[in-house]
Design an enzyme around this catalytic site. Structure first.
Site, PDB file in Angstrom:
ATOM      1  N   GLY A 226       0.814  -1.212   0.000  1.00 57.42           N
ATOM      2  CA  GLY A 226       0.000   0.000   0.000  1.00 57.42           C
ATOM      3  C   GLY A 226       0.840   1.251   0.000  1.00 57.42           C
ATOM      4  O   GLY A 226       2.068   1.206   0.157  1.00 57.42           O
ATOM      5  N   GLY A 228       0.578   5.592   1.188  1.00 51.40           N
ATOM      6  CA  GLY A 228      -0.175   6.638   1.878  1.00 51.40           C
ATOM      7  C   GLY A 228       0.667   7.876   2.043  1.00 51.40           C
ATOM      8  O   GLY A 228       1.803   7.950   1.565  1.00 51.40           O
ATOM      9  N   GLY A 229       0.107   8.889   2.732  1.00 52.29           N
ATOM     10  CA  GLY A 229       0.834  10.125   2.953  1.00 52.29           C
ATOM     11  C   GLY A 229       2.056   9.923   3.824  1.00 52.29           C
ATOM     12  O   GLY A 229       3.020  10.694   3.760  1.00 52.29           O
ATOM     13  N   VAL A 233       4.104   0.762   2.305  1.00 47.49           N
ATOM     14  CA  VAL A 233       4.126  -0.459   3.112  1.00 47.49           C
ATOM     15  C   VAL A 233       4.478  -1.642   2.211  1.00 47.49           C
ATOM     16  O   VAL A 233       3.906  -1.794   1.130  1.00 47.49           O
ATOM     17  CB  VAL A 233       2.767  -0.705   3.793  1.00 47.49           C
ATOM     18  CG1 VAL A 233       2.812  -1.993   4.627  1.00 47.49           C
ATOM     19  CG2 VAL A 233       2.395   0.469   4.680  1.00 47.49           C
ATOM     20  N   LYS A 247       6.655  -0.647   7.132  1.00 44.84           N
ATOM     21  CA  LYS A 247       6.230   0.695   6.718  1.00 44.84           C
ATOM     22  C   LYS A 247       7.459   1.578   6.603  1.00 44.84           C
ATOM     23  O   LYS A 247       8.104   1.903   7.600  1.00 44.84           O
ATOM     24  CB  LYS A 247       5.226   1.279   7.718  1.00 44.84           C
ATOM     25  CG  LYS A 247       4.721   2.656   7.322  1.00 44.84           C
ATOM     26  CD  LYS A 247       3.420   3.031   8.039  1.00 44.84           C
ATOM     27  CE  LYS A 247       3.596   3.310   9.490  1.00 44.84           C
ATOM     28  NZ  LYS A 247       2.368   3.860  10.118  1.00 44.84           N
ATOM     29  N   ASP A 346      -6.683   9.205  16.207  1.00 42.34           N
ATOM     30  CA  ASP A 346      -6.883   9.010  14.765  1.00 42.34           C
ATOM     31  C   ASP A 346      -7.601   7.694  14.484  1.00 42.34           C
ATOM     32  O   ASP A 346      -7.200   6.928  13.600  1.00 42.34           O
ATOM     33  CB  ASP A 346      -5.536   9.056  14.028  1.00 42.34           C
ATOM     34  CG  ASP A 346      -5.694   9.424  12.553  1.00 42.34           C
ATOM     35  OD1 ASP A 346      -6.762   9.959  12.187  1.00 42.34           O
ATOM     36  OD2 ASP A 346      -4.766   9.188  11.765  1.00 42.34           O
TER      37      ASP A 346
END
Length: 515
Positions: A226, A228-229, A233, A247, A346
């Site tokens: 994956g 993301g910001g 990963v 990550k 979060d």
């Protein structure tokens, strides 16, 4: 970046003046004016403008990151009286530009290239260009035209050209050095902070890996899971055969505090509903976190997927109900079960991971706050979290104090999305009352209408969904004191739906202002 660009230009401007100073006697001797031909004016405004800026002024949109707005004239004209009135009270920064190009890229202004304009006085122009002389001033500062040979004139012109060439070249070198220094300084300022943390917590029961070990574990980052910001990963495998998710974090932001938060928080946890942190890497600017692998990915992919069959498992109400209780138990552990209280800040579907048996595990503690168990109210600087899940008091203290109830609010918003299998705000629906899901489902409960949701197949499903809905509506109450604790949430979910009372209607959002 705007701040860096301005500082770089100021450095460049001062440096240019310093370099040119030894040659100013040549320029003064010619009775000329040296200036930049093209200039850019920036307005830094800490307040909302009362009047809309002229159409040629571009807003660079810095308020979300820095708390102020930056405007500039893309036509590179001198600010007129109208602009001066609109931007009154704003700070002004002016610097030279390499050209007058109409552009929205403010970084194009930061360049060692610039156009210098030399304007000769009328007398000097006539002397130099028409009579072949040299401009000068006598001891009384009176102008005179000195008759000289063309060869001496050429030598003077060459000296002037050489002086300007040296100035521009030196400036370019200094700009490059300045930019590299700022980047190096930003990265290395984080080193003492992170290293000091690990020295104080050398008892952490997790392994520290080198970056070369990370490459070996992930087979040179071949299997990407994956993006993301935060970074990317990758799937990996440890020497003992365990599959892991690695990550790799993006370059440092701020002072490295988010990285410390993640390691500090997760190294303190051990619970079936908290994802296990197995190790980390901190080597120069390289940072990585090693987690246990969650084969079924995130809850976000599960609840928004139109396909109701995930792998060999049917996505039914029982599965969603079990996930809701599991996440609540994980939060209860963070709030009450650790030696220290951990507020996540979060909670959202993206940060809930599912193992091969669909057991939910809370992940991503980058925004977490670690505090003592005695603290009921916590102090945080600014808002933190994700839009749509942030409790009202987190971004405005007028609604109450920030506490563990802020996580409860985020949890409630998340469970409502699980119930509706959709985002809480859904702009594409035709009926305005259905845009904001919490209000839509609240009205259904009040009027005893059928919930009419896709996963309800029998009375048992209906009871589970009803419990999840009522508990969620209690969780998203505007006043934190009205919300239940997460322990009470677990108790309500595991009890009978008939014993649950409907809460007051949440008034923080409404269909008219949600989009």
């Amino acid at each position: 970046m705007m701040m860096v660009s301005t500082q770089v230009w100021i450095t460049m401007n001062v440096t240019l003046c310093t370099i040119i100073t030894p040659f100013l006697h040549l320029l003064h001797f010619c009775l000329c004016i040296l200036s930049s031909k093209y200039n850019v004016t920036l307005f830094k405004c800490n307040h909302n403008l009362s009047t809309k800026p002229p159409s040629n002024y571009v807003n660079l949109g810095c308020r979300a990151s820095y708390g102020y707005e930056i405007y500039y004239d893309r036509n590179n004209t001198h600010p007129d009286q109208e602009a001066a009135g609109v931007f009154s009270g704003c700070s002004v920064v002016q610097f030279a530009s390499k050209d007058s190009t109409n552009t929205k890229d403010v970084l194009s202004f930061v360049s060692a290239e610039m156009v210098l304009e030399i304007v000769l006085s009328h007398d000097c122009d006539d002397c130099f260009n028409h009579r072949g002389g040299l401009c000068g001033v006598d001891k009384n500062n009176h102008f005179y035209c000195h008759k000289g040979s063309s060869s001496s004139t050429n030598r003077l012109v060459k000296k002037m050209g050489l002086a300007l060439a040296l100035a521009v070249t030196a400036t370019l070198v200094l700009v490059i050095i300045t930019l590299y220094y700022k980047r190096w300084k930003k990265q290395n300022q984080t080193l003492p902070l992170v290293d000091a943390f690990f020295e104080r917590h050398d008892h952490l029961q997790i392994k520290r890996y080198s970056y070369s070990e990370m490459k070996k574990v992930t087979n040179s980052f071949k299997n990407k899971l994956g993006q993301g910001g935060f970074g990317s990963v990758y799937k990996g495998q440890l020497q003992d055969g365990r599959h892991v998710a690695v990550k790799i974090l993006s370059e440092f932001k701020g002072d490295g505090q988010e990285f410390i938060n993640e390691v500090a928080s997760m190294s303190r946890t051990s619970h079936v509903n908290i994802v296990a942190l197995l190790g980390f890497c901190f080597e120069g600017s390289k940072r990585a976190l090693v987690y246990e692998l969650m084969p079924n990915g995130s809850l976000e992919k599960l609840i928004y997927n139109e396909n109701s069959v995930i792998g060999d498992r049917q996505l039914d109400c029982q599965t969603l109900y079990d996930i809701a209780i599991g996440v609540a138990r994980g939060l209860e552990y963070l709030h009450k079960g650790c030696n220290t209280k951990i507020l996540h800040f979060d909670i959202k579907p993206h940060n809930i991971l599912l193992d091969k048996k669909f057991c939910p595990k809370i992940s991503d503690f980058g925004l977490a706050k670690v505090c003592t168990r005695k603290e009921s109210i916590v102090s945080i600087f600014g808002a933190r979290g994700t839009a749509g899940y942030i409790a009202p008091e987190v971004f405005s203290r007028n609604f109450g104090a920030v506490s563990h109830k802020s996580d409860v609010y985020s949890y409630g918003m998340m469970v409502l999305e699980m119930v509706g299998r959709r985002k809480n705000i859904k702009a594409e629906v035709d009926v305005s009352s259905e845009i904001y899901f919490p209000h839509w489902i609240y009205n259904r409960l009040v009027s005893n209408q059928e919930l009419d949701l896709q996963n309800i197949r029998n009375e048992c499903d209906n009871e589970m969904v009803r419990k999840m809905t009522i508990v969620s509506l209690w969780c998203i109450q505007t006043n934190p004191s009205t919300r239940p604790s997460i322990s009470k949430v677990v108790e309500m979910l595991e009890g009978s739906a008939e014993l649950l009372q409907l809460p007051p209607k949440p008034y923080w959002f409404s269909p008219s202002n949600s989009p």
